[in-house]
Enzyme design. Sequence first.
Site, PDB file in Angstrom:
ATOM      1  CG  ASN A  10      -1.705   1.237   1.406  1.00  0.00           C
ATOM      2  OD1 ASN A  10      -1.791   2.041   0.484  1.00  0.00           O
ATOM      3  ND2 ASN A  10      -2.313   1.408   2.571  1.00  0.00           N
ATOM      4  CG  HIS A  97      -5.966   2.138   4.908  1.00  0.00           C
ATOM      5  ND1 HIS A  97      -5.537   3.133   5.755  1.00  0.00           N
ATOM      6  CD2 HIS A  97      -4.971   1.221   4.854  1.00  0.00           C
ATOM      7  CE1 HIS A  97      -4.322   2.828   6.190  1.00  0.00           C
ATOM      8  NE2 HIS A  97      -3.957   1.683   5.654  1.00  0.00           N
ATOM      9  CD  GLU A 170      -3.798  -2.319   7.413  1.00  0.00           C
ATOM     10  OE1 GLU A 170      -2.647  -2.541   7.025  1.00  0.00           O
ATOM     11  OE2 GLU A 170      -4.450  -1.310   7.061  1.00  0.00           O
ATOM     12  N   GLY A 176       2.095   2.671  10.843  1.00  0.00           N
ATOM     13  CA  GLY A 176       3.025   3.791  10.664  1.00  0.00           C
ATOM     14  C   GLY A 176       3.851   4.136  11.890  1.00  0.00           C
ATOM     15  N   GLY A 235       2.703  -0.888   4.387  1.00  0.00           N
ATOM     16  CA  GLY A 235       2.744   0.514   3.999  1.00  0.00           C
ATOM     17  C   GLY A 235       4.157   0.970   3.672  1.00  0.00           C
TER      18      GLY A 235
HETATM   19  P1  PGA Z   1       2.542   0.612   7.666  1.00  0.00           P
HETATM   20  O1  PGA Z   1       1.083   0.780   6.997  1.00  0.00           O
HETATM   21  O2  PGA Z   1       3.088  -0.695   7.172  1.00  0.00           O
HETATM   22  O3  PGA Z   1       3.309   1.793   7.188  1.00  0.00           O
HETATM   23  O4  PGA Z   1       2.328   0.593   9.143  1.00  0.00           O
HETATM   24  C1  PGA Z   1       0.231  -0.310   6.828  1.00  0.00           C
HETATM   25  C2  PGA Z   1      -1.065   0.145   6.236  1.00  0.00           C
HETATM   26  O5  PGA Z   1      -1.475   1.284   6.529  1.00  0.00           O
HETATM   27  O6  PGA Z   1      -1.700  -0.568   5.471  1.00  0.00           O
END
Ligand code: PGA
Length: 251
Positions: A10, A97, A170, A176, A235
């Site tokens: 993503n 999301h 998630e 993040g 992400g």
């Molecule tokens: P991240 O995001 O891997 O940067 O934590 C995952 C996502 O938002 O799908």
Amino acid sequence: MKDKSFCIANWKMYLNNIESINFIKKFIKYDFSLNNNCEIVICPSFTSIPLLIDLIDSNNITLGSQDVSNREKGAFTGEISSTMLEELNCKWSIVGHSERRQLLGESNDMIAEKLKLLYNKSLIKPIFCIGETLDEVQANKTQYILESQIESAMTDLNFNSGKDLLIAYEPVWAIGTGVSADIDTIYKNIKIIKDFIKKFDTKNCNIYLLYGGSVNKDNASEIYSLDEVSGFLIGSVSTDPENFYSIYKQF
Ligand code: PGA
């Protein structure tokens, strides 16, 4: 090895056109024959999708979008429909999301409309995201939140179609941050999801559960060792070809 797994990038709003093209040019040089059961899905920004179609020449890699409209056609300024995405060879679309739920005000009702349109009427398969916030964890509401997100979005799906559905767990508080949820929490919450979806008659279709939230090459293997986890939605780490490939290699 699992029957089928998914390694999904993503890219959010991280990469522009040139960066997206450079990623694919580098990425497709890797060896994907290591695991033919793993589908790699790249979800770039809408504007980069048409530029990448002809660069992807591996059967193991498909394109997806990060979002889709809840409407089929008409006067909806700025929206992108599922048929427009079909024209761009997109096989998947992320729906629900947490960044769209939290930052762009998408409600459970709107997400239910998107999922229903995709699942019941389009060729595109959904990557349906659910997850709880830190406040909800602290208020002991995780199970309630996960179940109500599923209930609201999955109630009107036509599972007789036999279409695949991915559900990405998630936790909002892990996205993040660089720190994923711990393995016990992932196991517990994936189990809640697995138990709850039994109430739907899904015997004709495949539902795969994924984890997302700060997945990286150091934690991927442990999380993937859970039987119920069929892959990841990744992400920031997915914007680097080498890091993304090193996660794929652990499947
Ligand atoms: P991240 O995001 O891997 O940067 O934590 C995952 C996502 O938002 O799908």
